[in-house]
Design an enzyme around this catalytic site. Structure first.
Site, mmCIF file in Angstrom:
data_model
loop_
_atom_site.group_PDB
_atom_site.id
_atom_site.type_symbol
_atom_site.label_atom_id
_atom_site.label_comp_id
_atom_site.label_asym_id
_atom_site.label_seq_id
_atom_site.Cartn_x
_atom_site.Cartn_y
_atom_site.Cartn_z
ATOM 1 N N CYS A 154 -50.203 37.168 14.027
ATOM 2 C CA CYS A 154 -51.036 38.060 13.612
ATOM 3 C C CYS A 154 -52.217 37.687 12.791
ATOM 4 C CB CYS A 154 -50.201 39.372 12.748
ATOM 5 S SG CYS A 154 -50.000 39.064 11.149
ATOM 6 N N GLU A 155 -53.289 38.250 13.018
ATOM 7 C CA GLU A 155 -54.457 37.695 12.315
ATOM 8 C C GLU A 155 -54.573 38.187 10.884
ATOM 9 O OE1 GLU A 155 -57.702 41.220 13.573
ATOM 10 O OE2 GLU A 155 -57.271 39.550 14.983
ATOM 11 N N HIS A 156 -53.623 39.154 10.563
ATOM 12 C CA HIS A 156 -53.730 39.837 9.124
ATOM 13 C C HIS A 156 -52.992 38.798 8.154
ATOM 14 C CE1 HIS A 156 -54.261 43.747 11.021
ATOM 15 N NE2 HIS A 156 -55.462 43.118 10.980
ATOM 16 N N HIS A 157 -51.848 38.144 8.471
ATOM 17 C CA HIS A 157 -51.067 37.496 7.711
ATOM 18 C C HIS A 157 -50.596 36.270 8.042
ATOM 19 C CE1 HIS A 157 -50.086 41.887 6.773
ATOM 20 N NE2 HIS A 157 -50.077 41.484 5.551
ATOM 21 N N GLN A 212 -51.679 42.752 18.314
ATOM 22 C CA GLN A 212 -50.897 43.234 19.539
ATOM 23 C C GLN A 212 -51.742 44.073 20.366
ATOM 24 O OE1 GLN A 212 -46.716 44.154 19.179
ATOM 25 N NE2 GLN A 212 -46.902 45.202 21.109
ATOM 26 N N HIS A 226 -42.669 42.194 14.554
ATOM 27 C CA HIS A 226 -43.538 41.639 13.705
ATOM 28 C C HIS A 226 -42.755 40.820 12.595
ATOM 29 C CE1 HIS A 226 -47.212 42.785 15.995
ATOM 30 N NE2 HIS A 226 -46.216 43.319 16.679
ATOM 31 N N CYS A 230 -44.350 40.119 9.900
ATOM 32 C CA CYS A 230 -45.128 40.739 8.780
ATOM 33 C C CYS A 230 -44.546 41.918 8.292
ATOM 34 C CB CYS A 230 -46.575 40.975 8.846
ATOM 35 S SG CYS A 230 -46.979 41.884 10.240
#
Length: 181
Positions: A73-76, A114, A142, A144
């Site tokens: 994921c691009e966030h974490h 996603q 996920h 995260c």
């Protein structure tokens, strides 16, 4: 500064002794792993499909189910792991079977969410095949959400994108969704 040097700095910032035996090669291994996990940036749609498009008078649904996928994921930058179901309605051309899985892998091996991954796969299959419809469903867990934050171990996320006849024709959409259940 190289990726390996950045990992050395990160380990130091976490409070680790980067000179201890167990960590001596970790920055090199971590850099190599990250380059592999993000190798989709070095690939193009033309390269992964490699001209494997074949003339066919079949216009019935082609479905590739349960394509495992591993992404970050691009966030974490934590993994999400799941499976993709990809279908299309040929319009004079069919794509080599392994190429559908390669398209999934290419986009999965990039940082993103996603929802966007699902759309990227659908649009790529549409672009390559010129199909009269494309449908993609991804089910993933996920890390995260599982390892941090709300720590929900049994949660999963389902996303779908329907293009063309899968969007416009309820019967076609229902057939697809029935087949992937």
């Amino acid at each position: 500064m190289s990726l390996e040097q950045h990992y050395t700095a990160i380990l130091g910032q976490l409070g680790e002794d980067v000179s201890r035996e167990g960590l001596l090669d970790t920055p090199k291994r971590a850099a190599k792993a990250m380059q592999y996990l993000c190798k989709g940036y070095q690939q193009t749609l033309e390269e992964v499909t490699n001209g494997a498009l074949f003339t066919s008078d079949n216009s019935e649904m082609v479905l590739v189910k349960n394509i495992e996928l591993y992404s970050l994921c691009e966030h974490h930058m934590l993994p999400f792991i799941g499976k993709a179901h990809v279908a299309y309605l040929p319009n004079g051309k069919v794509l080599g079977l392994s190429k559908v899985a390669r398209i999934v892998d290419m986009y999965a091996r990039r940082l993103q969410i996603q929802e966007n991954l699902t759309r990227e796969i659908a649009e790529a299959v549409q672009q390559v095949t010129g199909a009269s419809g494309v449908a993609v469903v991804i089910e993933a867990q996920h890390m995260c959400m599982m390892m941090r934050g709300v720590e929900k171990q049994n949660s999963s996320m389902v996303t779908s994108v329907m293009l063309g006849q899968f969007r416009d024709n309820a019967a076609t959409r229902s057939e697809f969704l029935g087949l992937v259940k």
